[in-house]
Design a protein around this motif. Structure first.
Motif: not given
Length: 366
Positions: A207-230
């Motif tokens: 399955q494909k998973g996604l780790m949202i780093m932060s979502n303020t409502g105005d801005k969405i950031t994610v955790r890409g390759a080579g990170t703790y979230g990855d």
């Protein structure tokens, strides 16, 4: 007369020897500034040699890197010695358990460090620290010339097991703790469980998973390759939907998220999962994403620390992820047993149903 003089000389020599021996046992620096024998050197995780006071002389501790507070208290060290922490270290600890882990949390100074982890050196020194614990160059900014040991817990390799274990080991070395009951033992238990489950589902399309780093409502950031979230996603049997990107805090659009169409979404910081699932985030339509359709959007749990970051609870995080990714292999009831046993074994806490709820569904507690 000669015998008396001889006795005086003998007594004088004895007193001189006692004085010299006492000098050998001094714990402070002498007038020349040379280090006393009670001082010791360690190598921090950034590879720097740091001279520390004797363990008994470390009275005032400042912790700037938030996850380090979880490691400190997990080892039974007294928070009475903590004179300063980053405010985030307290806000990202479970509110129901905060008074248990850090009973003096309201008395600890947090004003000396900004939300960007930069310290006001003048204010910090007013806390009279004996040691300062940081993560990386940003947190050392402004502290380069102060005469207080600064220990850096930064490592380049963003692997959750590696870092959580290494900070546990270094913390034990700093405060003179034994190696028994180390965090590595808990990781060994967790890895055995996870490896067994992943072996059983090995032939299933990932399955494909996604780790949202932060979502303020105005801005969405994610955790890409080579990170703790990855690392969390991959080690729990998923493919990181954002693997084409590299970095910890990358801004993305809804169009990009729709193109990735993740099966499971984990929310580390920002707006809670309930708002995604209720469609109540203005300007963001998650309804066409598979994770929304299946109801698989989850907040990362919050125990001794928010589990989205490596911490003293990290062996629990990898098992929790697997329980969400493959619920047919690890049920909620089975996982809660794992959680209860871990907390009783590690922290001597018997978790109530309310406590479990507050950990696994952040915001549900007081």
């Amino acid at each position: 007369m000669k015998n008396r003089l001889k006795r005086v000389l003998i007594i004088s020599m004895c007193l001189l020897m006692v004085s010299l021996l006492a000098g050998c046992g001094e714990t402070k620096k002498d007038e020349t500034g040379e280090a006393s024998k009670s001082e010791r050197t360690i190598t921090d995780l950034a590879g720097k040699t740091v001279t520390l006071p004797a363990v008994a002389e470390i009275k005032n501790v400042v912790i700037i890197a938030p996850p380090l507070l979880s490691t400190y208290v997990s080892n039974g060290l007294s928070t009475d010695n903590i004179v300063g922490v980053s405010a985030i270290a307290l806000t990202e600890m479970n509110k129901v358990l905060l008074d248990y882990f850090v009973p003096n949390n309201k008395e600890i100074n947090t004003t000396f460090v900004s939300s960007a982890y930069e310290s006001n050196a003048e204010e910090l020194l007013k806390l009279d620290p004996d040691i300062i614990l940081v993560y990386g160059d940003t947190q050392k900014k402004g502290l380069e010339t102060i005469q207080v040991p600064v220990v850096d817990f930064f490592i380049k390799n963003q692997v959750n097991e590696d870092w959580s274990v290494q900070i546990d080991q270094l913390m034990r070395e700093i405060f003179g703790l034994e190696d028994d009951n180390s965090l590595q033992q808990e990781w060994d238990i967790a890895n055995k469980k996870v490896d067994t489950i992943l072996a059983e589902v090995g032939s299933i399309k990932k399955q494909k998973g996604l780790m949202i780093m932060s979502n303020t409502g105005d801005k969405i950031t994610v955790r890409g390759a080579g990170t703790y979230g990855d690392d969390w996603l991959v080690k729990s049997g998923l493919v990181n939907a954002a693997a084409e990107l590299s970095g910890e805090n990358i801004e993305v659009t809804m169009e990009q998220l729709l193109a990735w169409n993740p099966d499971i979404v984990y929310v580390f910081r920002g707006l809670p999962a309930a708002q995604y699932l209720s469609g109540s985030i203005a300007g963001q339509d998650w309804s066409q994403i598979q994770a929304f359709k299946d109801g698989k959007i989850y907040n990362t749990p919050v125990g001794i620390m928010n589990w989205g970051t490596p911490c003293a609870d990290s062996p629990l995080m990898i098992q929790w992820l697997v329980s969400k990714n493959f619920p047919e292999k690890l049920s909620d009831n089975e996982y809660q047993t794992i959680l209860k046993e871990f907390y009783e074994r590690r922290y001597e806490i018997k978790l109530s149903d309310e406590m479990i709820q507050s950990i696994l569904i952040p915001g549900s507690g007081k």
